[in-house]
Structure formats: structure tokens, C-alpha cells
Design an enzyme around this catalytic site. Sequence first.
Site, mmCIF file in Angstrom:
data_model
loop_
_atom_site.group_PDB
_atom_site.id
_atom_site.type_symbol
_atom_site.label_atom_id
_atom_site.label_comp_id
_atom_site.label_asym_id
_atom_site.label_seq_id
_atom_site.Cartn_x
_atom_site.Cartn_y
_atom_site.Cartn_z
ATOM 1 N N ASP A 92 0.862 -1.189 0.000
ATOM 2 C CA ASP A 92 0.000 0.000 0.000
ATOM 3 C C ASP A 92 0.898 1.239 0.000
ATOM 4 O O ASP A 92 2.034 1.173 -0.464
ATOM 5 C CB ASP A 92 -0.951 -0.022 1.206
ATOM 6 C CG ASP A 92 -2.284 0.654 0.905
ATOM 7 O OD1 ASP A 92 -2.261 1.872 0.642
ATOM 8 O OD2 ASP A 92 -3.326 -0.014 0.930
ATOM 9 N N HIS B 144 2.121 1.941 -3.172
ATOM 10 C CA HIS B 144 1.222 2.864 -3.864
ATOM 11 C C HIS B 144 1.783 4.274 -3.950
ATOM 12 O O HIS B 144 1.075 5.187 -4.334
ATOM 13 C CB HIS B 144 -0.143 2.902 -3.163
ATOM 14 C CG HIS B 144 -0.911 1.632 -3.299
ATOM 15 N ND1 HIS B 144 -2.184 1.465 -2.777
ATOM 16 C CD2 HIS B 144 -0.601 0.444 -3.893
ATOM 17 C CE1 HIS B 144 -2.613 0.235 -3.046
ATOM 18 N NE2 HIS B 144 -1.669 -0.398 -3.718
#
Length: 434
Positions: A296, A319
Site C-alpha cells: 500500500d 502505492h
Amino acid sequence: MTHPMSLKFHFLILGLTILFSSFSHVCLSSYPLPEHNSKNYITNSSSTNNIIQDDYDVSYDDDDFDSQYLVNYDTVILDRIKHSHRARSRDHAHAPASSPSRIVNVDHYIKSGRRRDHTKAFKKAWKEACYTNARVLLVPRHKKYRLRPIKFSGPCHSPLIIKIKGTIEASTNIANYKNRQQWLVFENLRNFKVEGGGTIDGRGHIWWQNSCKVNKTKPCQHAPTAVTFIGCKNFIVDGLKITNAQQMHLTFQKCAAVRASNIFIRAPGNSPNTDGIHVTETRNIQITRSLIRTGDDCVSIVSGSKDVQVSEITCGPGHGISIGSLGKGHSKAHVSNVLVNKARLSGTQNGVRIKTWQKSAVHVQDVVYKNIKGTSFTEAAIKLDCSKNHKCRGIVLQNIDLVTIKGKKAAKAECKNVELFHRGKVSPGCSHET
């Protein structure tokens, strides 16, 4: 002939000098400098030089941040972490032996080597270290400990150094996590340092396989954050290695005056919601010289945070570096005075992004992204998605060079409702500036 009183005077001065030198090495070098002046980063570029430095920092100019440097950037960070640990070991080897009463070793509180749960021993050791005149809580090298959720609560009697040199593993019995929110928690502490050298292993696989993002038949539920600092002030986190967190790896919540450096975080790229470093309701925090590989956001900054500096970060997979998401569920949100400087991104889903829900109570202002290079897995290397009711203001992109990974289409920037300024070369650039 030297007068006897003169000799006494010289010895007194020498003694005081040695005493102060010893004290400053142990205490003054362990804590952050006074809080910096949080003036606008946009109008004063020299503010990027105010990041706290230490003995292992290698300074360089923006012009030196070239592609050849980026190729070896993650190796440089890992070398610095190893050098930092070796230097501290040499210092300790040559330092005078400390009184046993000043060091609390968690291993001394374990009754049997066959025990598979060491939570009670850690609680006893913390009570001894925090509420007496101890100076160090030691998790020794070459030892492995398994813990259920535990809180290390303050305030403590005196400044404390927490040395995590061994391995701490999380219990994989989900029933042990009653609120499913946190695993290791440091709360309400002041003037302390957490020093790495070992490993904190969240053993998150049991949580990932039960995530609704992995198994659509499962309900969506929280999983614990591996390490949380909440309500803490004026402290250093240096050299921590955190792997395979149940969900987020490292969270700073309602903290102030924080310096986090030489952090190494690793989890598989497909592990769900495993943010690297999460900053919420925290002010005056500096995150430097760290390597983050997760499933993430490498760094996420959310509501209530201000005066945030993130520099010399290697990120990927993950991310990217994100502000938000903000304003979900009609909630108020405010983030300001953020500087992201000198970052290398490698195959991240996005490069840098701001994520907001379309609400009027969301305020994002004075954010600078500069000297950022690398690759994005998706075309949207830059994604600034702000509320049309209250646009993001004072957003600067400076010296940005992001491309998609080999074989993909050209990178692009998506910018909505942003008061935006370009400085230097920015690629990809937004199609409009206000």
C-alpha cells in the site's frame, strides 16, 4: 612551582568537561532539536536544509540527485543503516560498563526458555524500566520473543532508550487481538529514543489471507498496526526494521517533535493495506533515509497533520507517497506544510498523490513535492484529486521525473481542483496551472 589551588582548579575544570561530554553523548544526542519554525516551504527554499542531521548523514545538492545516484539509492540507505548499527556497537564496546541497575534486559524476566509467549515478561521489564531510574530497556541480540498485543505506557520516571536488538514476533492467534487495531503500542511518552538493530515481524500472512481484498467472500475487518506511537512527544525512532505487518507497519498518531530515520519496512507487493509509515494528527515530524517496500502507501499523511518533512525515501513496491484519503464520511480534514524531497519510486502504483472526498470541510495547503524520480506501474504517475468545493492550495511540483515501467504507455498527471505551481523540470506535468 604551580600553586596547589591552581592545580585543584584545573582538575575541577577537567572533571566537569569529562562529565558534560559523557552526559551530552548519552542524552543530548538522543533527542530532537527544538521544534523548527514551520514557515511556508514554498517561499523559503532554504527550509529544506533545516532537516535534522546526524553523524551518518551524507549531504548533497539537488544537482547531485541524478539517475546514477538513484540506481544505487536503496543500497546506499541499507549501507547507512548497517554503518549506523556498527558505529553504535563500537561506541558501546569502548564505553565504560554501565551499572546493572541502569539497564533492564527483558531476557532476565523470562522464567523458562521453553515459553512460547513472552508478553508477561515484557510487561514486567517495562514496569521496571519506565518507573525506576533505569536508562535502557534492552531486547538483546540473537534472541527471539513472541508477543501478544502490548502497550508500553508512560509517562516514565526519566528519559529512556529502548534498544530492540533481537527479534520480536507477533502472535498469530487472532483471538489474542481483542480490538484488532494494534499490536505494539508506545503511548504517552516524552523524551525517549527507540533504537533498532533487530527485527519486528508482524507475521501478517494469517491476516492477509482473511482480508476481503484477497478473499471476496470474507467480511472487511480491521487488522492490527504493527507499531503505533500515540500521544508521544520529542522522540527519535532510528534503525527499526519492521516486516510483514498485519496491516499498517508504523503509525504516528497525535505525536509532536518526531525524528524517524533509517527505517526499513518490507512486505509483499500484494499484501493488503500494509502502509509503510502512516502519519495522523501529528505535527513537526521528520522522516528521512528510509527504504519502504509494501502493498500500500509507502508513506501516508492524513488529517490533522502539519509540518511534515519526508526526505531521502526509496519506495516500491507500493502505492507511492500519499496525502489522504481525506474527508471520508463527511469528516473534517486538514493537512498543511508538507515537504516531500529527494525520493526514488520504483514500480509504485502511483508516484505522488493527494486523495480527497468531495466535501467542503477538506483543507490541503502548502505542499511541496521536489526532486522525485522513478517509475510508476500505472499511467497516473501524479494524481492530485482535490475537492471542488475547497481546492488544494499552494501545491508545488519541482524537479519531478516519473515514467511508467518498461512497455507501458507514457506517464501522465491527473490534477483536479488544485492551485498548482511548477518549478524546474516537471514530467509528467499537469495540463493546467491556476
